[in-house]
Design a protein around this motif. Sequence first.
Motif, PDB file in Angstrom:
ATOM      1  N   PRO A  32      22.092  42.135  43.216  1.00 55.88           N
ATOM      2  CA  PRO A  32      23.021  42.947  42.428  1.00 55.88           C
ATOM      3  C   PRO A  32      23.759  42.112  41.395  1.00 55.88           C
ATOM      4  N   GLU A  40      23.717  56.162  36.147  1.00 55.61           N
ATOM      5  CA  GLU A  40      23.284  55.414  37.330  1.00 55.61           C
ATOM      6  C   GLU A  40      21.908  55.940  37.716  1.00 55.61           C
ATOM      7  N   ALA A  69      12.239  48.685  43.905  1.00 56.09           N
ATOM      8  CA  ALA A  69      13.230  47.942  44.696  1.00 56.09           C
ATOM      9  C   ALA A  69      12.573  46.766  45.412  1.00 56.09           C
ATOM     10  N   THR A  98      22.849  47.360  40.377  1.00 56.98           N
ATOM     11  CA  THR A  98      24.127  47.592  41.056  1.00 56.98           C
ATOM     12  C   THR A  98      24.007  47.651  42.571  1.00 56.98           C
ATOM     13  N   ALA A  99      22.807  47.924  43.075  1.00 53.75           N
ATOM     14  CA  ALA A  99      22.614  48.004  44.526  1.00 53.75           C
ATOM     15  C   ALA A  99      21.175  47.679  44.845  1.00 53.75           C
ATOM     16  N   LEU A 100      20.951  47.012  45.967  1.00 49.07           N
ATOM     17  CA  LEU A 100      19.597  46.667  46.376  1.00 49.07           C
ATOM     18  C   LEU A 100      19.584  46.418  47.873  1.00 49.07           C
ATOM     19  N   ARG A 101      18.720  47.177  48.577  1.00 51.05           N
ATOM     20  CA  ARG A 101      18.578  46.986  50.006  1.00 51.05           C
ATOM     21  C   ARG A 101      17.193  47.441  50.428  1.00 51.05           C
ATOM     22  N   ARG A 120      22.714  50.551  36.642  1.00 48.60           N
ATOM     23  CA  ARG A 120      23.587  51.258  35.714  1.00 48.60           C
ATOM     24  C   ARG A 120      23.181  50.905  34.292  1.00 48.60           C
ATOM     25  N   ARG A 126      15.369  50.352  48.632  1.00 49.04           N
ATOM     26  CA  ARG A 126      16.279  51.198  47.869  1.00 49.04           C
ATOM     27  C   ARG A 126      17.070  50.339  46.888  1.00 49.04           C
ATOM     28  N   GLY A 127      17.421  50.940  45.774  1.00 49.34           N
ATOM     29  CA  GLY A 127      18.219  50.216  44.790  1.00 49.34           C
ATOM     30  C   GLY A 127      18.691  51.144  43.701  1.00 49.34           C
ATOM     31  N   ALA A 128      19.578  50.635  42.857  1.00 49.65           N
ATOM     32  CA  ALA A 128      20.096  51.423  41.738  1.00 49.65           C
ATOM     33  C   ALA A 128      20.467  50.492  40.602  1.00 49.65           C
TER      34      ALA A 128
END
Length: 239
Positions: free
Chosen positions: A36, A17, A25, A55-58, A65, A61-63
């Motif tokens: 996502p 991750e 982002a 997998t994540a986004l705001r 995998r 910020r984000g991530a």
Amino acid sequence: MSIPRLHADGPLAEGAEIALTPAQAHHIGTVMRRAPGAELRAFNAVDGEFAAELTALRKDRGAMRLGAQLRAPSPEPELRALVAALKREAMDWAVEKATELGATLIQPVLTRRCVADRSNTQRLAGIARAAAEQCERLSVPVIGESRPLHAVLDAWDGAPLLVAAERRDAPPLHALLSGTHAPCGFLVGPEGGFDRAELDDLARRPFVTLATLGPRILRAETALVAGLGAISFSLDAHR
């Protein structure tokens, strides 16, 4: 629809991750309008390129995998681009294009006729990173801090350095490339050209070869792209 590529410092491995930088982002969410679940690519020079899923986004910020490796790391010829510090727009463009052409180091130098007295290293590093993401290379060039030309030359490690020397009796660049090998560098002066003392100093350095790019006087950023393109093609052809 193209799949966005994101440079990540790593380490990269299947199942890892990875956090996005704030700039990444923002670009993925606001500019590219991904959400996502979107398909991505993650890469760096050490680990290669991997499939990835957002997998994540705001906001900033984000991530993502990582999935399977798509490309193994591959060495690139060491090509150093040295250019007299230019005004912001020209310097930004020069860094972007030098990245696309395979430069592994982009070094702003300060000469007597420079139109700028420094370059914003952090901003230029962001431009290089974005250009690497777009052009599908695995590495991102190092952006050096602006340094006086004589200091860069004094610290040079002896690798061949080709210098674009307008209005100087020198062979054309293309005639010098058959024997060129990595690591090597290419230096372009400021809009007003090198002054006589700088050219004389360059000519005395054993690792320097003066070259011309043809009968026309080119803008500094144009000369950089023309020279790097020719050198990069020659290095790739002899790998």
